[in-house]
Motif scaffolding. Structure first.
Motif, PDB file in Angstrom:
ATOM      1  N   THR A 252       0.925  -1.164   0.031  1.00 41.13           N
ATOM      2  CA  THR A 252       0.210  -0.090  -0.054  1.00 41.13           C
ATOM      3  C   THR A 252       1.056   1.342   0.003  1.00 41.13           C
ATOM      4  N   ILE A 253       0.844   2.202  -1.143  1.00 45.59           N
ATOM      5  CA  ILE A 253       1.724   3.257  -1.089  1.00 45.59           C
ATOM      6  C   ILE A 253       0.865   4.428  -1.061  1.00 45.59           C
ATOM      7  N   THR A 254       1.241   5.377  -0.029  1.00 42.58           N
ATOM      8  CA  THR A 254       0.558   6.737  -0.092  1.00 42.58           C
ATOM      9  C   THR A 254       1.712   7.757  -0.135  1.00 42.58           C
ATOM     10  N   ALA A 255       1.325   8.902  -0.564  1.00 39.26           N
ATOM     11  CA  ALA A 255       2.348  10.137  -0.561  1.00 39.26           C
ATOM     12  C   ALA A 255       2.604  10.476   0.631  1.00 39.26           C
ATOM     13  N   GLU A 256       3.821  10.985   0.953  1.00 37.61           N
ATOM     14  CA  GLU A 256       4.261  11.172   2.443  1.00 37.61           C
ATOM     15  C   GLU A 256       3.649  12.453   2.896  1.00 37.61           C
ATOM     16  N   GLY A 257       2.875  12.047   3.951  1.00 33.98           N
ATOM     17  CA  GLY A 257       2.058  13.166   4.854  1.00 33.98           C
ATOM     18  C   GLY A 257       0.373  13.259   4.219  1.00 33.98           C
ATOM     19  N   LYS A 258       0.140  12.410   3.509  1.00 34.43           N
ATOM     20  CA  LYS A 258      -1.348  12.581   2.716  1.00 34.43           C
ATOM     21  C   LYS A 258      -1.878  10.872   2.940  1.00 34.43           C
ATOM     22  N   PRO A 259      -3.008  10.941   3.288  1.00 34.04           N
ATOM     23  CA  PRO A 259      -3.997   9.868   3.588  1.00 34.04           C
ATOM     24  C   PRO A 259      -4.179   8.933   2.140  1.00 34.04           C
ATOM     25  N   GLU A 260      -4.496   9.733   1.037  1.00 32.09           N
ATOM     26  CA  GLU A 260      -4.954   9.102   0.017  1.00 32.09           C
ATOM     27  C   GLU A 260      -4.131   7.998  -0.266  1.00 32.09           C
ATOM     28  N   ILE A 261      -4.499   6.659  -1.040  1.00 31.56           N
ATOM     29  CA  ILE A 261      -3.648   5.856  -1.688  1.00 31.56           C
ATOM     30  C   ILE A 261      -3.309   6.093  -2.902  1.00 31.56           C
ATOM     31  N   VAL A 262      -1.924   5.969  -3.319  1.00 38.13           N
ATOM     32  CA  VAL A 262      -1.447   6.109  -4.504  1.00 38.13           C
ATOM     33  C   VAL A 262      -1.606   4.996  -5.393  1.00 38.13           C
ATOM     34  N   ALA A 263      -1.124   3.727  -4.820  1.00 44.12           N
ATOM     35  CA  ALA A 263      -1.357   2.624  -5.587  1.00 44.12           C
ATOM     36  C   ALA A 263      -1.088   1.521  -4.390  1.00 44.12           C
ATOM     37  N   ARG A 264      -1.497   0.375  -4.977  1.00 43.09           N
ATOM     38  CA  ARG A 264      -1.470  -0.708  -4.219  1.00 43.09           C
ATOM     39  C   ARG A 264      -1.775  -2.195  -4.965  1.00 43.09           C
ATOM     40  N   GLY A 265      -1.242  -3.339  -4.325  1.00 38.19           N
ATOM     41  CA  GLY A 265      -1.386  -4.430  -5.034  1.00 38.19           C
ATOM     42  C   GLY A 265      -0.395  -5.359  -4.585  1.00 38.19           C
ATOM     43  N   SER A 266      -0.514  -6.895  -5.111  1.00 38.27           N
ATOM     44  CA  SER A 266       0.580  -7.628  -4.668  1.00 38.27           C
ATOM     45  C   SER A 266       1.721  -7.814  -5.755  1.00 38.27           C
ATOM     46  N   GLY A 267       1.543  -7.002  -6.719  1.00 40.34           N
ATOM     47  CA  GLY A 267       2.852  -6.969  -7.618  1.00 40.34           C
ATOM     48  C   GLY A 267       3.982  -6.114  -7.191  1.00 40.34           C
ATOM     49  N   GLY A 268       5.206  -6.315  -7.734  1.00 38.32           N
ATOM     50  CA  GLY A 268       6.352  -5.377  -7.439  1.00 38.32           C
ATOM     51  C   GLY A 268       6.675  -4.322  -8.045  1.00 38.32           C
ATOM     52  N   SER A 269       5.987  -4.186  -9.135  1.00 38.81           N
ATOM     53  CA  SER A 269       6.400  -2.879  -9.990  1.00 38.81           C
ATOM     54  C   SER A 269       5.156  -2.043 -10.034  1.00 38.81           C
ATOM     55  N   TYR A 270       5.538  -0.498  -9.810  1.00 34.77           N
ATOM     56  CA  TYR A 270       4.680   0.405  -9.980  1.00 34.77           C
ATOM     57  C   TYR A 270       5.243   1.684 -10.662  1.00 34.77           C
ATOM     58  N   LYS A 271       4.261   2.477 -11.096  1.00 38.80           N
ATOM     59  CA  LYS A 271       4.784   3.832 -11.823  1.00 38.80           C
ATOM     60  C   LYS A 271       4.374   4.881 -10.987  1.00 38.80           C
TER      61      LYS A 271
END
Length: 552
Positions: A252-271
């Motif tokens: 689960t990836i969020t921008a620093e200091g913000k609650p909104e989720i930028v990306a998530r998943g069970s894969g290892g590659s993200y843009k």
């Protein structure tokens, strides 16, 4: 895309069918099939179903285990049954993150209560990858709902279940007139859901033809390398220990200091755009959170270390004996200020992913249990063995020796009485097999108004048979009015002999026409019309006898 044929213009359009889809969001949904998390497989299959949903079907969405770990009350109706906004339904479903337990019973009861407020036939479609984990029995619950007049059908999709687990929840479908559909991968799950949806919209419809999985969308070409980029290819890796092998995690990836989720998943590659992010990775009961800075470069890689390992457990009936299917509860070894151990996870599987540390493990097999402390080391597999020191007690009952067996209710007590004369109850029920600790027991059997008892010694790792005599028979009573017509009445049965006060002992009573009684002589009394009619009867062990209560 899945589609279900709607009625043609010449047909009378029936009222829309109402249903609730109950989706398992317990922690076990992060388990993988062919390298893919089960929750991701379920999301993809349900998305395809919703995109082609029959407009005759009004569908709601209920989820359990998605907010808290270990909370059996974590059940939520996310979408009320009604016309489906497909985009909103899919968005809501994709936001679900599995965390907790499997309160099957509670979710079925809640869904049935919501659906009962209609004259239309209502349906529940349950998708679960596990059995009840909240000390309730869904099979008993659906029978109770049926007895209360709550009429609903449950189609049950057992996702990645073993044969024993399938048997444990199959009764939900069988009791309500629904279908049990086993699914083991993405293809069979999609077809099971399609069958359930078709049967919901039209119970008489045949199962749909197998649906092919959609072809995966082609990967977009990678951006041309340049000194600085607006979007970077970020690779995330997780390892159990420094320098260890990588394991597949959910990010689960969020921008620093913000609650909104930028990306998530069970894969290892993200843009990701260059910048600062917080990354949380989970693997079983292990989790790690790190802050990363994505540079303005085409490629970047980050490795997160869990400092975790695997606890592999097995339970044995006796030392060196047969393996048994136990339910394990894993808690922190240390106790809190109240003397309790914080619970970490539980399940009937034998492998658990845990942060490094000491754990208390409690294994339950039937009414027996064993416990021990194990230490999980980073990057390693810890083998744990627990000895139940228990056996199986197999019970039968009959009115006479060698006679026809009857279904009795058994109570198993410790053979040794306490100082006050009472005995500790170990187990009870109508089942014929009981897993209990090794020891000597007093077994009491009740068949109607007849009781009997015997003792048995249970050896660890062995099956012990015990037979209880319940010396009674069946008395069939036919009440008739003066005209000879069979009528319904309330019959009271007394002992034939009187006590010192000249009174008879009341044995039982009821409006039924068949009584199970201890062998002996009885006096029957019933009111037929304005008359009180009585008759004497004899009951013999292992036999059925009949009497007629005839009004004059």
């Amino acid at each position: 895309m899945v589609s279900m044929i709607s009625p043609g213009p010449a047909q009378e359009v029936a009222a829309p069918a109402r249903a609730v889809l109950i989706l398992d969001a317990s922690g076990s949904m992060w388990g993988k099939i062919d390298g893919r998390a089960k929750i991701d497989i379920a999301r993809a299959a349900i998305t395809q179903i919703i995109e082609g949903l029959d407009p005759r079907l009004h569908l709601g969405l209920m989820v359990y285990g998605h907010r808290k770990r270990g909370d059996c009350a974590d059940i939520e109706m996310l979408i009320q049954p009604g016309p489906v906004d497909k985009a909103a339904f899919i968005k809501t479903m994709n936001a679900i993150l599995p965390k907790g337990r499997t309160p099957l019973t509670g979710s079925l009861v809640q869904a049935a209560q919501i659906l009962k407020n209609t004259e239309q036939k209502a349906t529940v479609i349950l998708v679960s990858d596990g059995i009840e984990t909240c000390d309730q029995d869904p099979c008993v619950a659906v029978k109770e709902l049926e007895s209360l007049g709550i009429d609903f059908t449950a189609h049950v999709v057992g996702f990645d279940l073993g044969s024993d687990e399938q048997d444990a929840i199959r009764c939900i479908a069988e009791t309500t007139g629904g279908e049990f559909l086993a699914a083991s991968d993405s293809s069979t799950l999609l077809n099971a859901l399609a069958t359930a949806m078709v049967k919901t919209a039209d119970p008489e419809a045949p199962a749909p033809a197998p649906i092919p999985l959609p072809a995966p969308a082609p990967e977009p070409p990678p951006p041309a390398p340049k000194a600085e980029v607006e979007i970077a290819n970020v690779t995330l890796l997780t390892v159990l220990a420094e320098g260890g092998e990588a394991v597949t995690s959910f990010f689960t990836i969020t921008a620093e200091g913000k609650p909104e989720i930028v990306a998530r998943g069970s894969g290892g590659s993200y843009k990701l755009a260059p910048g600062k992010y917080q990354v949380k990775a989970t693997w079983g009961s292990a989790a790690v959170t790190e802050n990363i800075t994505v540079p303005a470069e085409p490629e970047s890689k980050f490795t997160l270390v869990y400092n975790a390992g695997i606890l592999r457990l097995q339970a044995l009936a006796s030392e060196g004996g047969e393996k048994v299917k136990a339910f394990f509860t894993i808690s922190r070894a240390g106790k809190d200020l109240k003397g309790n151990r914080p619970r970490v996870t539980a399940g009937s599987g034998n492998e658990f992913q845990l942060p490094a540390g000491e754990y208390h493990v409690l294994a339950k097999w039937g009414k027996s249990q064993a416990e021990d402390i194990f230490e999980v080391t980073p990057g390693e597999v810890t083998e744990g063995e627990l000895i139940a020191n228990a056996g199986v007690l197999k019970l039968t009952a009959s009115p006479v020796a060698g006679g026809e067996q009857v279904k009795a209710f058994y109570t198993i007590l410790d053979a040794a009485a306490k100082l006050d004369g009472s005995r500790q109850q170990i187990s009870s029920g109508t089942g014929s097999e009981h897993q209990i600790p090794a020891g000597r027991y007093l077994i009491r059997a009740k068949w109607g108004e007849v009781t009997g008892e015997t003792e048995a010694e249970v050896q660890a790792g062995e099956a012990t048979k015990a037979h209880v005599l319940v010396p009674g028979g069946v008395l069939n009573v036919t009440p008739k009015d003066a005209a000879g017509t069979v009528v319904k009445t309330y019959t009271t049965i007394y002992s034939a002999k009187t006590n010192l006060e000249g009174k008879r002992t009341r044995i039982t009573a009821g409006s039924v026409t068949s009584f199970i009684l201890p062998a002996g002589e009885y006096s029957l009394e019933a009111k037929i019309g304005t008359q009180t009619v009585s008759i004497e009867a004899v009951v013999k062990a292992g036999e059925a006898s009949s009497v007629v209560l005839q009004a004059k």
